[in-house]
Design an enzyme around this catalytic site. Sequence first.
Site, PDB file in Angstrom:
ATOM      1  N   GLU A   1       0.887  -1.103  -0.019  1.00 48.25           N
ATOM      2  CA  GLU A   1      -0.036   0.031  -0.105  1.00 48.25           C
ATOM      3  C   GLU A   1       0.900   1.221  -0.071  1.00 48.25           C
ATOM      4  O   GLU A   1       0.405   2.397   0.066  1.00 48.25           O
ATOM      5  CB  GLU A   1      -0.981   0.001   1.464  1.00 48.25           C
ATOM      6  CG  GLU A   1      -1.955  -0.946   1.199  1.00 48.25           C
ATOM      7  CD  GLU A   1      -2.863  -1.103  -0.063  1.00 48.25           C
ATOM      8  OE1 GLU A   1      -3.287   0.048  -0.474  1.00 48.25           O
ATOM      9  OE2 GLU A   1      -3.106  -1.903  -0.814  1.00 48.25           O
TER      10      GLU A   1
ATOM     11  N   GLU B   1       5.216   2.583   4.052  1.00 53.69           N
ATOM     12  CA  GLU B   1       3.720   1.674   4.048  1.00 53.69           C
ATOM     13  C   GLU B   1       2.601   2.817   3.519  1.00 53.69           C
ATOM     14  O   GLU B   1       1.594   2.513   3.294  1.00 53.69           O
ATOM     15  CB  GLU B   1       3.281   1.063   5.138  1.00 53.69           C
ATOM     16  CG  GLU B   1       4.445   0.065   5.636  1.00 53.69           C
ATOM     17  CD  GLU B   1       4.055  -0.372   7.056  1.00 53.69           C
ATOM     18  OE1 GLU B   1       3.359  -1.311   7.166  1.00 53.69           O
ATOM     19  OE2 GLU B   1       4.527   0.031   8.280  1.00 53.69           O
TER      20      GLU B   1
ATOM     21  N   ARG C   1       2.164   7.046   1.998  1.00 50.64           N
ATOM     22  CA  ARG C   1       2.233   7.813   0.498  1.00 50.64           C
ATOM     23  C   ARG C   1       3.364   8.761   0.750  1.00 50.64           C
ATOM     24  O   ARG C   1       3.392   9.782   1.517  1.00 50.64           O
ATOM     25  CB  ARG C   1       0.913   8.546   0.211  1.00 50.64           C
ATOM     26  CG  ARG C   1       0.165   7.487  -0.241  1.00 50.64           C
ATOM     27  CD  ARG C   1      -1.433   8.191  -0.603  1.00 50.64           C
ATOM     28  NE  ARG C   1      -2.157   8.818   0.712  1.00 50.64           N
ATOM     29  CZ  ARG C   1      -2.703   8.290   1.582  1.00 50.64           C
ATOM     30  NH1 ARG C   1      -2.851   7.087   1.497  1.00 50.64           N
ATOM     31  NH2 ARG C   1      -3.347   9.031   2.735  1.00 50.64           N
TER      32      ARG C   1
ATOM     33  N   ALA D   1       0.559   5.066  11.597  1.00 48.61           N
ATOM     34  CA  ALA D   1      -0.753   4.481  10.675  1.00 48.61           C
ATOM     35  C   ALA D   1      -1.767   5.597  10.608  1.00 48.61           C
ATOM     36  O   ALA D   1      -2.504   6.067  11.635  1.00 48.61           O
ATOM     37  CB  ALA D   1      -1.165   3.107  10.979  1.00 48.61           C
TER      38      ALA D   1
ATOM     39  N   GLY E   1      -0.707  24.514  10.009  1.00 51.37           N
ATOM     40  CA  GLY E   1      -1.756  25.381  10.949  1.00 51.37           C
ATOM     41  C   GLY E   1      -2.295  24.793  11.975  1.00 51.37           C
ATOM     42  O   GLY E   1      -2.898  25.431  12.802  1.00 51.37           O
TER      43      GLY E   1
END
Length: 303
Positions: free
Chosen positions: A167, A183, A185, A226, A249
């Site tokens: 993933e 694992e 992005r 995660a 922010g």
Amino acid sequence: MAAVTRTGHRYSDSRDRVTLDVWFPPAQVNPGQPPRSCPALQCGLIVGDVVEVEVADLQQPPASAEDAYLRLHLLSECRMPPNSMNLEGIFSVLHNVAWTSAGPVLPDRVAELRAALAPQHQQVTVFCIDKFPRMVDYVVPEQVRIGDADRVRLGAHLAPGTTVMHEGFVNYNAGSLGAAMIEGRVTPGVVVGRDSDVGAGSSIMGTLSGGGKQVNAIGERSLLGANGGIGISLGDDCVVEAGLYVTAGTKVRTPDGQVVPARQLSGQSGLLFRRNSQSGQVEVISSAGTDWGGLNQDLHKQD
């Protein structure tokens, strides 16, 4: 880095002469003896030729698709780290390509490709339609594990010892600087330091699609939990708890009771970001004494 000159093998559309890709093989492989081949080439939908590409100044934007492919190769070969070259305007010099099991073609020629191969009983699978191909079809990095090759674009920079789980996703001009677990992005411009873990379902805000110009990074021995995320940089030995997204922010309460935007803490080391389960307030404390376990070294022995 001085001017770069490499010899590659180019595929172009046979009708419009649009450059579809350029493969720059390893030094020990002669791209012309023999050149690549694929069913789309045999059918006459594309043509192949050997081309010498020179980039005189890597700090100038890519001038052509050939120029862009050379820069993407330099990144995936770990010859140049992310953010070390000017990639501004790269989308404008690359074309949308249908990356198929029979070779790259323009998207409007997929039906023609299928028809040409039908008499040979060949099935054509379209992996994706995109400007960037899969990295592993051009560069296979050393001592790296990739669970799903579709999720790593050409131009990703994966240092030896890195594992990209199924993933995980690594875009171009992004990646790892040492052994790391990915694992989640990793978006353009983002780098992950040695012995750090990007947890499952997590994300790091990059510089595309509204990400702005701020280049974020994760230092060494840090954990992005995660389903968490960051819009700031993490220094060394930092932890972001699972499920917590810390944007620039986000109002964070410090140990002395101050409430500051997270951007003021960007890049600092030794921090643990968490959400108070009773008040909902995002807090930051020292990560000293926090043992998230570190990387499983058995998983990163790439032998």
